[in-house]
Design a protein around this motif. Sequence first.
Motif, short mmCIF file in Angstrom:
data_model
loop_
_atom_site.label_atom_id
_atom_site.label_comp_id
_atom_site.label_asym_id
_atom_site.label_seq_id
_atom_site.Cartn_x
_atom_site.Cartn_y
_atom_site.Cartn_z
N VAL A 39 -9.38 21.28 -14.33
CA VAL A 39 -8.10 21.73 -13.81
C VAL A 39 -8.33 22.81 -12.75
O VAL A 39 -9.08 23.77 -12.98
CB VAL A 39 -7.20 22.29 -14.94
CG1 VAL A 39 -5.89 22.82 -14.38
CG2 VAL A 39 -6.94 21.22 -15.99
N TYR A 40 -7.68 22.61 -11.60
CA TYR A 40 -7.72 23.62 -10.54
C TYR A 40 -6.39 24.37 -10.56
O TYR A 40 -5.35 23.82 -10.20
CB TYR A 40 -7.93 22.95 -9.17
CG TYR A 40 -7.96 23.95 -8.02
CD1 TYR A 40 -9.13 24.61 -7.68
CD2 TYR A 40 -6.80 24.21 -7.29
CE1 TYR A 40 -9.16 25.51 -6.64
CE2 TYR A 40 -6.81 25.12 -6.24
CZ TYR A 40 -8.00 25.76 -5.93
OH TYR A 40 -8.03 26.68 -4.90
N PRO A 41 -6.36 25.64 -11.03
CA PRO A 41 -5.09 26.39 -11.08
C PRO A 41 -4.78 27.02 -9.73
O PRO A 41 -5.66 27.52 -9.02
CB PRO A 41 -5.37 27.46 -12.15
CG PRO A 41 -6.84 27.69 -12.09
CD PRO A 41 -7.48 26.40 -11.63
N TYR A 42 -3.50 27.01 -9.38
CA TYR A 42 -3.07 27.63 -8.13
C TYR A 42 -1.77 28.39 -8.40
O TYR A 42 -0.73 27.79 -8.67
CB TYR A 42 -2.84 26.59 -7.04
CG TYR A 42 -2.53 27.20 -5.69
CD1 TYR A 42 -3.53 27.80 -4.93
CD2 TYR A 42 -1.24 27.20 -5.20
CE1 TYR A 42 -3.25 28.36 -3.70
CE2 TYR A 42 -0.95 27.77 -3.97
CZ TYR A 42 -1.96 28.35 -3.22
OH TYR A 42 -1.69 28.92 -2.00
N GLY A 43 -1.85 29.70 -8.36
CA GLY A 43 -0.68 30.54 -8.62
C GLY A 43 -0.37 30.73 -10.07
O GLY A 43 0.63 31.37 -10.42
#
Length: 557
Positions: free
Chosen positions: A395-399
Amino acid sequence: MLPPSIGEKLAQHPSRDIVIEVVMDLGRLPEVRFPHGAEYLAEMPITREDLKYSINRVGSFSGDNRAGIERTLHRISAMRNRSGDIIGLTCRVGRAVYGTIGMIRDLVETGQSILLLGRPGVGKTTVLREIARVLADELHKRVVIIDTSNEIAGDGDIPHPAIGRARRMQVARPELQHQVMIEAVENHTPQVIVIDEIGTELEALAARTIAERGVQLVGTAHGNQIENLIKNPTLADLIGGIQAVTLGDDEARRRGSQKTVLERKAPPTFEIAVEMQERQRWVVHPNVSDTVDLLLRGQEPSPQIRTQSDSGEVEISQKPALQPLPGRQGLSVAPPAQPGGWRASGRMRPVPSGKPTVVNAEFEQMLDQAWQQPDLVEDKVRTPGPNGEDWPVYVYPYGVGRSQLEQVVELLNLPVVLTKDMNSADIVLALRSQIKNHSKLRQIAKARQLPIHAVKSSTIPQITKALRRALGMDDFNSSEALDLRLFSHQGSDDELEALEEARLAVEQIVIPKGQPVELLPRSPKVRKMQHELVEHYRLQSDSFGEEPNRRLRIYPA
């Protein structure tokens, strides 16, 4: 008026002098009620003949199903079935008690309008009758009583001696009371108008009209406290009316309140209010306008507390002013906090205007490199999941808060690995607001064919829902998958107990039975956790009530 079998036993009762009322219901045993309790008067149930015997010995029943016995103060109230037949009688004993206004005698003599509040049976009508007698006989004023159900001056055309020289106007139907109030002022030149049970908007408007003509008003209204009238739109006009006012930014900042506040609309109809909490303990608000203003600002008023001893001595004490009531937006006593930081210190300088420098280009280059930061995990290790899918999911988290993500993954033991490299990611987890405002994120995810899962806010319940949906584990009915620690902020016993209460209510009542459920009162912070837990089940909930009894109500889907 009672049947002989009941009347004889009541006449021989040792406590007959303190009888409050006698209740006769068809098919039930007759019951006599005292201040300390109730007793049965016979061993045989009431028959239709018993009811008919009593009905024939009282006056006619008016539109509010009340009757009386001529030249007495007793009140007989009827209960009817769907066909209109009388199937029950409540026989209230009316008494003229002299000296009951000793606690507020000084207020009556001021000539100001007085409003009496209190629960049924506390003695409002008895006090009203005595006030009318004192004003007419001892203060020599022209007093007119608007007697809707002949309860103040008794049944029949000749009023009871308990009202002294005061005059009584009868009302043909209860819905015409406001018209009789205006007629009394126009035709009979009263100095004082006495009204019992102001209950409709028309009666409240008529009372204001009378007060504006310079006539003193003495009346009673439905409600225990002034706060009950504030929340009652029908009777709010008695204490001045309530309206919503929108403040300017500067005024709202000065008050320390919201921009929309509640304020009193006009001067109150009654200048003095008396809350009859008990027969010998009354709370007096000598200035209703100040009391209402304080309540609307979220502050606790300090009224007078008047008590009377058995010897007749009156004691007057002042209720101490408390802190502002919790959960109310009102005026702040303390001045608003002054701004601090760089802006207040004067060291912040405006950015010089001019053409953008090459720093923007360097920033764009750094932004492009930031999407592809090297990850600590070199090679992906995959294991088949229960349905044949590849686990773990990168998972690539953004914000989204990384600490919340790690907490969810650890507590639920999810097959998820957080990565900083979009090249090695399987999905993107981003805030919904970030997706709308950053087209670059959408472009990169589309180029790499990565699905984007949006979360409404960076909270643990929202993150949990998104991750379970991404992993195909989104079964909100499964109690095994629900860990209450995800919704708790500090993990205290009080928080977990409240969350467990909400979970049991949802899983055992709301979902299977389709019925709404009210939870126990909780603090605002704990209610917020309960709201998040209910949202996890895809249900709606809201808070209602006043602090500290504000609580949650959960609705079925």
